[in-house]
Design a protein around this motif. Sequence first.
Motif, PDB file in Angstrom:
ATOM      1  N   ARG A 154     -15.598   0.703  30.552  1.00 12.89           N
ATOM      2  CA  ARG A 154     -14.472   0.244  29.739  1.00 12.89           C
ATOM      3  C   ARG A 154     -14.762   0.689  28.312  1.00 12.89           C
ATOM      4  NH1 ARG A 154     -10.011  -2.691  30.080  1.00 12.89           N
ATOM      5  NH2 ARG A 154      -9.242  -3.780  28.229  1.00 12.89           N
ATOM      6  N   SER A 155     -13.795   1.342  27.677  1.00 14.78           N
ATOM      7  CA  SER A 155     -14.031   1.985  26.387  1.00 14.78           C
ATOM      8  C   SER A 155     -13.129   1.402  25.304  1.00 14.78           C
ATOM      9  CB  SER A 155     -13.791   3.495  26.498  1.00 14.78           C
ATOM     10  OG  SER A 155     -14.674   4.089  27.429  1.00 14.78           O
ATOM     11  N   ALA A 156     -13.695   1.326  24.090  1.00 11.86           N
ATOM     12  CA  ALA A 156     -12.924   0.833  22.948  1.00 11.86           C
ATOM     13  C   ALA A 156     -13.311   1.605  21.707  1.00 11.86           C
ATOM     14  CB  ALA A 156     -13.162  -0.657  22.736  1.00 11.86           C
ATOM     15  N   ILE A 157     -12.333   1.779  20.827  1.00  9.15           N
ATOM     16  CA  ILE A 157     -12.566   2.371  19.506  1.00  9.15           C
ATOM     17  C   ILE A 157     -12.017   1.419  18.463  1.00  9.15           C
ATOM     18  CG2 ILE A 157     -10.579   3.851  20.050  1.00  9.15           C
ATOM     19  CD1 ILE A 157     -11.273   5.582  17.656  1.00  9.15           C
ATOM     20  N   PHE A 158     -12.870   1.091  17.486  1.00  4.18           N
ATOM     21  CA  PHE A 158     -12.461   0.221  16.374  1.00  4.18           C
ATOM     22  C   PHE A 158     -12.871   0.908  15.081  1.00  4.18           C
ATOM     23  CE2 PHE A 158     -13.659  -2.861  19.844  1.00  4.18           C
ATOM     24  CZ  PHE A 158     -12.356  -3.058  20.272  1.00  4.18           C
ATOM     25  N   GLY A 159     -11.863   1.434  14.355  1.00  2.00           N
ATOM     26  CA  GLY A 159     -12.153   2.134  13.111  1.00  2.00           C
ATOM     27  C   GLY A 159     -11.276   3.347  12.939  1.00  2.00           C
ATOM     28  N   LYS A 160     -11.866   4.427  12.475  1.00  5.81           N
ATOM     29  CA  LYS A 160     -11.139   5.644  12.082  1.00  5.81           C
ATOM     30  C   LYS A 160     -10.894   6.554  13.278  1.00  5.81           C
ATOM     31  CE  LYS A 160     -11.642   9.596   8.930  1.00  5.81           C
ATOM     32  NZ  LYS A 160     -12.306  10.057   7.700  1.00  5.81           N
ATOM     33  N   TYR A 169      -1.049  11.421  21.111  1.00  8.33           N
ATOM     34  CA  TYR A 169      -2.369  11.750  20.580  1.00  8.33           C
ATOM     35  C   TYR A 169      -3.279  10.535  20.420  1.00  8.33           C
ATOM     36  CZ  TYR A 169      -0.012  16.089  19.132  1.00  8.33           C
ATOM     37  OH  TYR A 169       0.702  17.263  19.100  1.00  8.33           O
ATOM     38  N   LEU A 170      -2.729   9.337  20.474  1.00  4.54           N
ATOM     39  CA  LEU A 170      -3.494   8.139  20.134  1.00  4.54           C
ATOM     40  C   LEU A 170      -4.559   7.813  21.190  1.00  4.54           C
ATOM     41  CD1 LEU A 170      -0.666   5.870  18.690  1.00  4.54           C
ATOM     42  CD2 LEU A 170      -2.557   6.923  17.422  1.00  4.54           C
ATOM     43  N   PRO A 171      -5.570   7.013  20.835  1.00  3.91           N
ATOM     44  CA  PRO A 171      -6.721   6.774  21.722  1.00  3.91           C
ATOM     45  C   PRO A 171      -6.378   6.271  23.116  1.00  3.91           C
ATOM     46  CG  PRO A 171      -7.253   6.045  19.509  1.00  3.91           C
ATOM     47  CD  PRO A 171      -5.805   6.428  19.485  1.00  3.91           C
ATOM     48  N   LEU A 172      -5.376   5.404  23.251  1.00  5.12           N
ATOM     49  CA  LEU A 172      -5.068   4.860  24.579  1.00  5.12           C
ATOM     50  C   LEU A 172      -4.596   5.939  25.539  1.00  5.12           C
ATOM     51  CD1 LEU A 172      -3.374   1.395  23.930  1.00  5.12           C
ATOM     52  CD2 LEU A 172      -5.797   2.029  23.942  1.00  5.12           C
ATOM     53  N   GLN A 173      -4.078   7.037  25.001  1.00  3.40           N
ATOM     54  CA  GLN A 173      -3.659   8.157  25.847  1.00  3.40           C
ATOM     55  C   GLN A 173      -4.800   9.159  26.062  1.00  3.40           C
ATOM     56  OE1 GLN A 173      -1.095   5.737  25.271  1.00  3.40           O
ATOM     57  NE2 GLN A 173      -1.045   6.874  23.327  1.00  3.40           N
ATOM     58  N   TYR A 180      -8.190  -0.490  17.856  1.00  7.25           N
ATOM     59  CA  TYR A 180      -7.747  -1.177  16.649  1.00  7.25           C
ATOM     60  C   TYR A 180      -8.372  -0.414  15.493  1.00  7.25           C
ATOM     61  CZ  TYR A 180      -6.845  -4.646  13.061  1.00  7.25           C
ATOM     62  OH  TYR A 180      -6.400  -5.262  11.916  1.00  7.25           O
ATOM     63  N   GLY A 181      -7.525   0.147  14.647  1.00 12.59           N
ATOM     64  CA  GLY A 181      -8.072   0.911  13.535  1.00 12.59           C
ATOM     65  C   GLY A 181      -6.990   1.700  12.840  1.00 12.59           C
ATOM     66  N   PHE A 182      -7.426   2.623  11.981  1.00  6.88           N
ATOM     67  CA  PHE A 182      -6.458   3.417  11.238  1.00  6.88           C
ATOM     68  C   PHE A 182      -6.447   4.836  11.775  1.00  6.88           C
ATOM     69  CE2 PHE A 182     -10.408   3.737   8.946  1.00  6.88           C
ATOM     70  CZ  PHE A 182     -10.455   5.025   8.428  1.00  6.88           C
ATOM     71  N   VAL A 183      -5.307   5.500  11.589  1.00 10.26           N
ATOM     72  CA  VAL A 183      -5.048   6.708  12.361  1.00 10.26           C
ATOM     73  C   VAL A 183      -5.303   8.008  11.619  1.00 10.26           C
ATOM     74  CG1 VAL A 183      -3.434   5.662  13.982  1.00 10.26           C
ATOM     75  CG2 VAL A 183      -2.607   6.420  11.737  1.00 10.26           C
ATOM     76  N   ASN A 184      -5.505   7.952  10.303  1.00  9.18           N
ATOM     77  CA  ASN A 184      -5.691   9.210   9.589  1.00  9.18           C
ATOM     78  C   ASN A 184      -6.998   9.231   8.805  1.00  9.18           C
ATOM     79  OD1 ASN A 184      -4.619   7.347   7.746  1.00  9.18           O
ATOM     80  ND2 ASN A 184      -2.579   8.223   7.943  1.00  9.18           N
ATOM     81  N   THR A 185      -7.109  10.128   7.829  1.00 10.81           N
ATOM     82  CA  THR A 185      -8.435  10.437   7.287  1.00 10.81           C
ATOM     83  C   THR A 185      -9.038   9.374   6.385  1.00 10.81           C
ATOM     84  OG1 THR A 185      -7.481  11.663   5.424  1.00 10.81           O
ATOM     85  CG2 THR A 185      -7.944  12.899   7.414  1.00 10.81           C
ATOM     86  N   MET A 200      -2.706   1.169   9.730  1.00  6.59           N
ATOM     87  CA  MET A 200      -3.468   0.461  10.759  1.00  6.59           C
ATOM     88  C   MET A 200      -2.637   0.320  12.030  1.00  6.59           C
ATOM     89  SD  MET A 200      -6.609  -0.814  10.826  1.00  6.59           S
ATOM     90  CE  MET A 200      -7.193  -1.702   9.378  1.00  6.59           C
ATOM     91  N   TYR A 201      -3.336   0.494  13.177  1.00  6.68           N
ATOM     92  CA  TYR A 201      -2.700   0.380  14.490  1.00  6.68           C
ATOM     93  C   TYR A 201      -3.479  -0.603  15.359  1.00  6.68           C
ATOM     94  CZ  TYR A 201       0.708   4.219  14.278  1.00  6.68           C
ATOM     95  OH  TYR A 201       1.795   5.014  13.994  1.00  6.68           O
ATOM     96  N   SER A 202      -2.735  -1.277  16.230  1.00  8.08           N
ATOM     97  CA  SER A 202      -3.329  -2.054  17.310  1.00  8.08           C
ATOM     98  C   SER A 202      -2.763  -1.493  18.603  1.00  8.08           C
ATOM     99  CB  SER A 202      -2.983  -3.543  17.171  1.00  8.08           C
ATOM    100  OG  SER A 202      -3.520  -4.283  18.250  1.00  8.08           O
ATOM    101  N   GLY A 203      -3.624  -0.849  19.389  1.00  8.95           N
ATOM    102  CA  GLY A 203      -3.128  -0.126  20.548  1.00  8.95           C
ATOM    103  C   GLY A 203      -2.268   1.044  20.107  1.00  8.95           C
ATOM    104  N   ASN A 204      -1.041   1.112  20.630  1.00  6.14           N
ATOM    105  CA  ASN A 204      -0.130   2.200  20.263  1.00  6.14           C
ATOM    106  C   ASN A 204       0.831   1.827  19.145  1.00  6.14           C
ATOM    107  OD1 ASN A 204      -1.005   4.167  22.138  1.00  6.14           O
ATOM    108  ND2 ASN A 204       0.150   3.177  23.786  1.00  6.14           N
TER     109      ASN A 204
END
Length: 493
Positions: A154-160, A169-173, A180-185, A200-204
């Motif tokens: 089970r994988s998770a990303i929290f941050g950049k 393009y988002l992590p869930l895909q 949970y994190g922000f999507v750009n630089t 900031m995004y939570s999921g998609n």
Amino acid sequence: MSTCRRHCPSIARVGVMAVLLMLLLAGLALPGTAAGAEADPPNIVLIVSDDQGYNDLGVLNDELISPNLDRLANEGVRLTNFYVAWPACTPSRGAFLTGRYPQRNGIYDMIRNEAPDYGLEYKPDDYDVTWERIGGMDTREVLLPRMLQQAGYRSAIFGKWDLGIHRRYLPLQRGWDEFYGFVNTGIDYFTHERYGVPSMYSGNAPTEQDKGTYCTDLFRREAVRFVRENHDRPFFLYLPFNAPHGASNLDPKIRSAAQAPERYKKMYPHLEDSFTTGKRYGKPAQVASRSKRKLEYLASITCMDDAIGAVLELLDEYDLTDNTIVVFFSDNGGSGGADNSPLRAGKGRVFEGGIRVCAIVRYPPRIPAGSVSDEFLTSLELVPTLLNLAGVEPPEDVILDGFDMLPVLAGESPSERQTMFWKRRQKEAARVGDWKWVRNESGEFLFNLADDVAEKKNLIDERPEVAGRMRDHFRHWQAEMDAAEPRGPFRDF
């Protein structure tokens, strides 16, 4: 009596064998044993800082307070000769998450808007059609969490994130189960906006629910929750902090430094929290003083270090330390208040200070505690190493550019890595053995890193035969990248 004497030794032997068998079976069931570690793939914790200097670890720099990074160094191996694949964030991240050179996976330049460099704040409709909004990693690329799914992780990303904002393009895909994190630089650490744009995004879905809360604390919150909820199954936790990257805010006083909570800044009383007159957007402006840049930078690392400590403590609490590999490194060379000594230059450059980074790996079953390795290694080794540990084969049609480095980290064998190449527009570099070649807008350079890690003595005129070989190596690599199956978003196909 005599009969008993004849048969008792045989009975005793059977009894001993039965006891040994019971102990062996019990040992197989115990977590943390060698047999148990083989039966259960190890957990993976990948921690990436943003623009942290080569020398910015407490074990190297007395000014920095980082007890948890120091703990990792004391319990694992510190790597002194570890490189990333690009001297800035987006392509560097794409490379270590795919195990492929940026020129092979398609992300070989930045996905960012440059207009805020001149003070522009985008209106929502204008932002929606900018490159920063529409660019992303080719959806044919297979990222690490997708591969780990084969082993039940089970994988998770929290941050950049920084590899695309559109939903595809988002992590869930891309294989992660949680994001949970922000999507750009980069963002403002408190507003979570990138130059005025909520990020900031939570999921998609975009979210402003936690606006106002220091973002490192939010990533810590989510990481702690994730470990608590998944401690009884294999997990991959990816923690790409934005610390100690500068704050992405149009206000010159904020933009000119990182940001840190007051309680962490108070841990550095020798540094002044002050401003000075400088320039921004071509006009005079109040900007952070040199002391404040250092203060915000160091304090943001110390806050990040506290978050790392919370994860390490949970691994201890759940008896997972021995069955978890923890990897830490910076996404590229340091900037802002960073200390890259003794390396030349920093972020954005292909001299050593832009691409050789601080790095630590802890995995108690294999890696000797408190060791230091000077072996030539790169972030391209990350995917093959973690896949081998997880017992997962990469997809047959995916070419990886690295190898399993665990035997090197364990001190069992020398590194297979003999060459590495970098290209950022007009900035090109190659390392072959101890030789380093650089070509950029200023000219051509040749260094022998074995006795000149600071790249002070240019040997381009003294060793023309070596320079010629280095150019040939770079041309051959460039031809291989050009012949690879093309990937977007930059290539024409």
